[in-house]
Design a protein around this motif. Structure first.
Motif, PDB file in Angstrom:
ATOM      1  N   VAL A  21       0.851  -1.199   0.000  1.00 41.87           N
ATOM      2  CA  VAL A  21       0.000   0.000   0.000  1.00 41.87           C
ATOM      3  C   VAL A  21       0.884   1.246   0.000  1.00 41.87           C
ATOM      4  CG1 VAL A  21      -1.671   1.353   1.342  1.00 41.87           C
ATOM      5  CG2 VAL A  21      -2.001  -1.114   1.055  1.00 41.87           C
ATOM      6  N   GLY A  22       1.911   1.256   0.831  1.00 42.30           N
ATOM      7  CA  GLY A  22       2.829   2.390   0.877  1.00 42.30           C
ATOM      8  C   GLY A  22       3.519   2.639  -0.450  1.00 42.30           C
ATOM      9  N   TYR A  23       3.874   1.571  -1.135  1.00 34.94           N
ATOM     10  CA  TYR A  23       4.532   1.688  -2.446  1.00 34.94           C
ATOM     11  C   TYR A  23       3.609   2.370  -3.449  1.00 34.94           C
ATOM     12  CZ  TYR A  23       6.738   0.375  -6.853  1.00 34.94           C
ATOM     13  OH  TYR A  23       7.303   0.412  -8.101  1.00 34.94           O
ATOM     14  N   VAL A  24       2.371   1.926  -3.500  1.00 36.11           N
ATOM     15  CA  VAL A  24       1.433   2.477  -4.474  1.00 36.11           C
ATOM     16  C   VAL A  24       0.973   3.880  -4.076  1.00 36.11           C
ATOM     17  CG1 VAL A  24      -0.774   2.126  -5.636  1.00 36.11           C
ATOM     18  CG2 VAL A  24       0.684   0.174  -5.168  1.00 36.11           C
ATOM     19  N   MET A  25       0.710   4.103  -2.811  1.00 38.87           N
ATOM     20  CA  MET A  25       0.189   5.404  -2.371  1.00 38.87           C
ATOM     21  C   MET A  25       1.272   6.477  -2.240  1.00 38.87           C
ATOM     22  SD  MET A  25      -3.088   5.008  -1.957  1.00 38.87           S
ATOM     23  CE  MET A  25      -4.401   3.952  -1.368  1.00 38.87           C
ATOM     24  N   ASP A  26       2.421   6.090  -1.694  1.00 35.34           N
ATOM     25  CA  ASP A  26       3.452   7.075  -1.349  1.00 35.34           C
ATOM     26  C   ASP A  26       4.805   6.811  -2.014  1.00 35.34           C
ATOM     27  OD1 ASP A  26       1.755   8.447   0.508  1.00 35.34           O
ATOM     28  OD2 ASP A  26       2.123   6.855   1.955  1.00 35.34           O
ATOM     29  N   HIS A  27       4.865   5.829  -2.908  1.00 37.44           N
ATOM     30  CA  HIS A  27       6.121   5.462  -3.576  1.00 37.44           C
ATOM     31  C   HIS A  27       7.203   5.094  -2.550  1.00 37.44           C
ATOM     32  CE1 HIS A  27       3.993   7.081  -6.960  1.00 37.44           C
ATOM     33  NE2 HIS A  27       3.950   8.260  -6.411  1.00 37.44           N
ATOM     34  N   GLN A  29       8.180   1.701  -0.066  1.00 36.85           N
ATOM     35  CA  GLN A  29       7.853   0.353   0.372  1.00 36.85           C
ATOM     36  C   GLN A  29       8.397   0.015   1.746  1.00 36.85           C
ATOM     37  OE1 GLN A  29       9.658  -2.953  -1.887  1.00 36.85           O
ATOM     38  NE2 GLN A  29      10.131  -1.483  -3.447  1.00 36.85           N
ATOM     39  N   LYS A  30       8.604   1.040   2.555  1.00 36.34           N
ATOM     40  CA  LYS A  30       9.009   0.830   3.951  1.00 36.34           C
ATOM     41  C   LYS A  30       8.044   1.560   4.880  1.00 36.34           C
ATOM     42  CE  LYS A  30      13.819  -0.070   2.936  1.00 36.34           C
ATOM     43  NZ  LYS A  30      13.777  -1.482   2.972  1.00 36.34           N
ATOM     44  N   LYS A  31       6.767   1.483   4.568  1.00 35.50           N
ATOM     45  CA  LYS A  31       5.732   2.211   5.316  1.00 35.50           C
ATOM     46  C   LYS A  31       5.076   1.389   6.418  1.00 35.50           C
ATOM     47  CE  LYS A  31       3.922   5.726   4.114  1.00 35.50           C
ATOM     48  NZ  LYS A  31       4.010   7.133   4.410  1.00 35.50           N
ATOM     49  N   ALA A  32       5.446   0.115   6.553  1.00 36.34           N
ATOM     50  CA  ALA A  32       4.733  -0.756   7.494  1.00 36.34           C
ATOM     51  C   ALA A  32       4.641  -0.168   8.902  1.00 36.34           C
ATOM     52  CB  ALA A  32       5.338  -2.159   7.512  1.00 36.34           C
TER      53      ALA A  32
END
Length: 138
Positions: A21-27, A29-32
């Motif tokens: 989700v972080g990758y798609v929404m905020d570019h 992939q370390k948003k967990a």
């Protein structure tokens, strides 16, 4: 938008749903960790909606549970994240060929796509056909 849908592989680290989700929404992939905090805060803020009957554990237990980096996310978390970002989330299950939509009832104008294989979430991106090798739209 025209183009090809491509799978963006997210590391298998128990936070793949949040990182996809972080990758798609905020570019990113370390948003967990950040998105786990969003989930916990949302659940804690509404113990009536997020009751033990809904969560399968007490509100307080759930909040501690979702903050554990070893725990996985699913439908509850995707529903909350759809509202948090104000976008519909489509999760395509490649085992059952089912697509689960989150935030659909809110009629958001944008949709992001994830792919789920029964254990793991990856992001889906739309890449323009003409510039397939250089430009992908999240």
């Amino acid at each position: 938008m025209e183009g090809m849908v491509v799978r963006r592989v997210i590391p298998s680290d128990n936070g793949c749903l949040f990182n996809a989700v972080g990758y798609v929404m905020d570019h990113d992939q370390k948003k967990a960790p950040e998105l786990r905090q969003v989930i916990a805060a949302t659940v804690a803020s509404d113990p009536t909606k997020y009751s033990e009957a809904f969560l399968g554990k007490s509100n307080e237990e759930y909040c501690a549970w979702i903050l554990d980096s070893e725990k996985w996310g699913g439908a509850i978390e995707l529903s909350i994240l759809a509202d948090y970002y104000g976008r519909e989330i489509a999760a395509y299950d490649i085992q059952t060929t089912r697509c689960d939509l989150y935030g659909q009832e809110k009629k958001y104008s944008e949709r992001i796509m994830l792919i789920y294989d029964g254990l793991h979430y990856d992001a889906l991106a739309v890449c323009g056909l003409i510039q397939f090798m250089s430009i992908c739209y999240f």
